[in-house]
Design an enzyme around this catalytic site. Sequence first.
Site, PDB file in Angstrom:
ATOM      1  N   GLY A   1       0.797  -1.220   0.000  1.00 19.66           N
ATOM      2  CA  GLY A   1       0.000   0.000   0.000  1.00 19.66           C
ATOM      3  C   GLY A   1       0.829   1.270   0.000  1.00 19.66           C
ATOM      4  O   GLY A   1       0.370   2.317  -0.444  1.00 19.66           O
ATOM      5  N   ARG A   2       2.056   1.191   0.521  1.00 22.78           N
ATOM      6  CA  ARG A   2       2.945   2.360   0.461  1.00 22.78           C
ATOM      7  C   ARG A   2       4.389   1.941   0.207  1.00 22.78           C
ATOM      8  O   ARG A   2       5.327   2.595   0.634  1.00 22.78           O
ATOM      9  CB  ARG A   2       2.826   3.209   1.728  1.00 22.78           C
ATOM     10  CG  ARG A   2       3.140   2.511   3.030  1.00 22.78           C
ATOM     11  CD  ARG A   2       3.148   3.530   4.163  1.00 22.78           C
ATOM     12  NE  ARG A   2       3.307   2.884   5.456  1.00 22.78           N
ATOM     13  CZ  ARG A   2       3.568   3.537   6.573  1.00 22.78           C
ATOM     14  NH1 ARG A   2       3.712   4.847   6.548  1.00 22.78           N
ATOM     15  NH2 ARG A   2       3.683   2.896   7.720  1.00 22.78           N
TER      16      ARG A   2
ATOM     17  N   LYS B   1       9.652   2.952   0.422  1.00 23.47           N
ATOM     18  CA  LYS B   1       8.501   3.007   1.319  1.00 23.47           C
ATOM     19  C   LYS B   1       8.172   4.476   1.576  1.00 23.47           C
ATOM     20  O   LYS B   1       9.013   5.222   2.070  1.00 23.47           O
ATOM     21  CB  LYS B   1       8.807   2.297   2.636  1.00 23.47           C
ATOM     22  CG  LYS B   1       7.609   2.234   3.575  1.00 23.47           C
ATOM     23  CD  LYS B   1       7.929   1.385   4.802  1.00 23.47           C
ATOM     24  CE  LYS B   1       6.718   1.285   5.726  1.00 23.47           C
ATOM     25  NZ  LYS B   1       7.001   0.438   6.909  1.00 23.47           N
TER      26      LYS B   1
ATOM     27  N   ASP C   1      -2.602   7.054   1.710  1.00 23.39           N
ATOM     28  CA  ASP C   1      -2.033   7.937   0.693  1.00 23.39           C
ATOM     29  C   ASP C   1      -0.704   7.421   0.155  1.00 23.39           C
ATOM     30  O   ASP C   1      -0.092   8.039  -0.716  1.00 23.39           O
ATOM     31  CB  ASP C   1      -1.863   9.355   1.244  1.00 23.39           C
ATOM     32  CG  ASP C   1      -1.030   9.405   2.526  1.00 23.39           C
ATOM     33  OD1 ASP C   1      -0.318   8.414   2.817  1.00 23.39           O
ATOM     34  OD2 ASP C   1      -1.101  10.421   3.241  1.00 23.39           O
ATOM     35  N   GLY C   2      -0.226   6.290   0.702  1.00 23.99           N
ATOM     36  CA  GLY C   2       1.020   5.717   0.233  1.00 23.99           C
ATOM     37  C   GLY C   2       2.262   6.441   0.705  1.00 23.99           C
ATOM     38  O   GLY C   2       3.373   6.127   0.283  1.00 23.99           O
TER      39      GLY C   2
ATOM     40  N   ARG D   1      14.304   0.481   1.064  1.00 21.65           N
ATOM     41  CA  ARG D   1      14.542  -0.815   1.695  1.00 21.65           C
ATOM     42  C   ARG D   1      15.183  -1.783   0.691  1.00 21.65           C
ATOM     43  O   ARG D   1      14.912  -1.717  -0.504  1.00 21.65           O
ATOM     44  CB  ARG D   1      13.231  -1.412   2.203  1.00 21.65           C
ATOM     45  CG  ARG D   1      12.472  -0.477   3.112  1.00 21.65           C
ATOM     46  CD  ARG D   1      11.434  -1.193   3.941  1.00 21.65           C
ATOM     47  NE  ARG D   1      10.296  -1.681   3.176  1.00 21.65           N
ATOM     48  CZ  ARG D   1       9.191  -2.168   3.742  1.00 21.65           C
ATOM     49  NH1 ARG D   1       9.097  -2.238   5.067  1.00 21.65           N
ATOM     50  NH2 ARG D   1       8.185  -2.588   3.008  1.00 21.65           N
TER      51      ARG D   1
ATOM     52  N   ARG E   1       6.097 -12.374   0.941  1.00 17.23           N
ATOM     53  CA  ARG E   1       5.580 -12.653   2.285  1.00 17.23           C
ATOM     54  C   ARG E   1       4.670 -13.876   2.264  1.00 17.23           C
ATOM     55  O   ARG E   1       4.252 -14.350   1.200  1.00 17.23           O
ATOM     56  CB  ARG E   1       4.760 -11.446   2.770  1.00 17.23           C
ATOM     57  CG  ARG E   1       5.526 -10.125   2.741  1.00 17.23           C
ATOM     58  CD  ARG E   1       4.670  -9.000   2.180  1.00 17.23           C
ATOM     59  NE  ARG E   1       5.435  -7.770   2.001  1.00 17.23           N
ATOM     60  CZ  ARG E   1       5.641  -6.875   2.973  1.00 17.23           C
ATOM     61  NH1 ARG E   1       5.107  -7.057   4.167  1.00 17.23           N
ATOM     62  NH2 ARG E   1       6.354  -5.796   2.745  1.00 17.23           N
TER      63      ARG E   1
ATOM     64  N   ASP F   1       0.884 -10.946   6.672  1.00 16.29           N
ATOM     65  CA  ASP F   1       1.428 -10.115   5.602  1.00 16.29           C
ATOM     66  C   ASP F   1       2.727  -9.447   6.014  1.00 16.29           C
ATOM     67  O   ASP F   1       3.400  -8.820   5.178  1.00 16.29           O
ATOM     68  CB  ASP F   1       0.413  -9.061   5.153  1.00 16.29           C
ATOM     69  CG  ASP F   1      -0.060  -8.174   6.304  1.00 16.29           C
ATOM     70  OD1 ASP F   1      -0.669  -8.720   7.241  1.00 16.29           O
ATOM     71  OD2 ASP F   1       0.182  -6.959   6.260  1.00 16.29           O
ATOM     72  N   ASN F   2       3.105  -9.579   7.279  1.00 17.46           N
ATOM     73  CA  ASN F   2       4.379  -9.034   7.767  1.00 17.46           C
ATOM     74  C   ASN F   2       5.386 -10.146   8.042  1.00 17.46           C
ATOM     75  O   ASN F   2       6.352  -9.937   8.781  1.00 17.46           O
ATOM     76  CB  ASN F   2       4.161  -8.224   9.043  1.00 17.46           C
ATOM     77  CG  ASN F   2       3.383  -6.951   8.787  1.00 17.46           C
ATOM     78  OD1 ASN F   2       3.370  -6.432   7.676  1.00 17.46           O
ATOM     79  ND2 ASN F   2       2.713  -6.446   9.802  1.00 17.46           N
TER      80      ASN F   2
END
Length: 529
Positions: free
Chosen positions: A102-103, A122, A134-135, A192, A199, A269-270
Amino acid sequence: MIDLEISNSFYNSLPKDPIEDNYTRQVNNAAYSLATPLKFPESSFIHISKLATKLGFTEEQIQSREFLKLFTGQHPYPNTKPYAMAYAGHQFGNWAGQLGDGRAINLFEIIHNEDRWAFQLKGAGPTPYSRRGDGLAVLRSSIREHLCSEAMHHLGIPTTRSLSLSLSGEEVLRDMLYDGNAAYEKGAIVCRVAPSFIRFGNFELAAAQSDNDLLKKLTDYTIATFFTDIKSTGRDAYLQFFKEVTDRTLEMIMHWQRVGFVHGVMNTDNMSILGLTIDYGPYGWLEPYDHGWTPNTTDNQFKRYRYGAQPEMGLWNLLQLANSLFPLIEDATPLQEILDSYKTNYQVQYLELMMDKIGVYHANNHDRDLIQSLEENLHLHETDMTIFYRELSKINTETSIENAFAIISAAFYNNEDLSDLHKDTWLAWLTDYVARLQLDMEKSVDESSAFAKARTQKMNAINPKYVLRNYISQLVIEDAEKGDYQLLNDVYTMLQNPYKEQPEYSKWYALRPEWARSKVGCSKLSCSS
């Protein structure tokens, strides 16, 4: 031009979302969607990590305008197309459906010295997976991620890395604690770096959409690219893959437990498929030792991701991954056997870990009892985990029990509140501990002083002296928000050698100050932090 060996394996191997416009939507039967970073003409670097030189960038390149444009998303590298990954996940135990980057926007992959590295921004703008976001990212959370990912690497913990931290030059509206008090903050971008950002949730999304073709392509790609030791094919390869992911996940979490790191938001998802620590949000290190502590205000009620539950949550997440891989295997029994091996291996590894932390190296039938009573003692009174284990290394067979107690007292918060009962309990444990060291020494070929020195060195090699305490991050953030980055540079330098004495940084080897006990950013963090 900066010359890179581009190798966009994820982009080239897996199906792309056919819609190329960047707007929020449900995406089906695709591994990623195209997403172009926003343009930030006023962006500027705050800090570039030493990872840059490791990846082959020269000092001249690092100082160039091209490097800035490349790693703030202003200028795409030739013949590359930035994209956002599609994935789903379980969040706090509940199925959340499609999530995705999403971001985060993936720039490209390179090969350097035969190693693969993927670069991801990121905070560089929205993607088709941004939902209501808003990313973008703010300076405080970006500093925390930049510093922590590099700190974890130098602690010897599998992790994603951070190449650079930059200001976007724009402000971002954020409600830090979700309490209706939104405010504008400085925007920032972190670059990153990792071999891959795949994931558990990537596999969950394909399985949830009943897209077995995508699931197979994703799994085959992941094995062929990142698990090259797997030579079998079909069902056997998928089982071996799941076993390796299980083992890597346990290894990562054991490292977390070793240093007292609490991730804070272990949603599926992490969870990196490579067993890397990923997504540094509301994390923290234990200060007062407490198995029930979590830094995440969102998790305050149920404490699902508390320190003591992290191994269990790792297993729960692996179960969700097993469910996702089931269509490729169609047999639950071998998957369950692998999950059961996680439980067995955890018990064995935890005992070995704790023996190393307390400096005991010859197994004894009473070691579990000694460790269990230690953990009970650590909960009796607020005791700083990092300082306790570091000070424990100073005790040897020649240390009197009273002196041993004085040594570990350096780790106690509010020493004046320590009751006689608690002190007596500690004296009893220390008596058993020194006796246990004596048994080890009797099995050693070294004389007592050499034995004590070697033991201290071993303990100090796994028990860090310096960790990125939340209050240290907060001080860095407060200076950085005023445009002062000296403390950021100093802390970054300190964290590169967390096991060394580094007397020049001794002020950071101290109990958390009282002002940080309940300060936002020190003890209270949210997923927007």
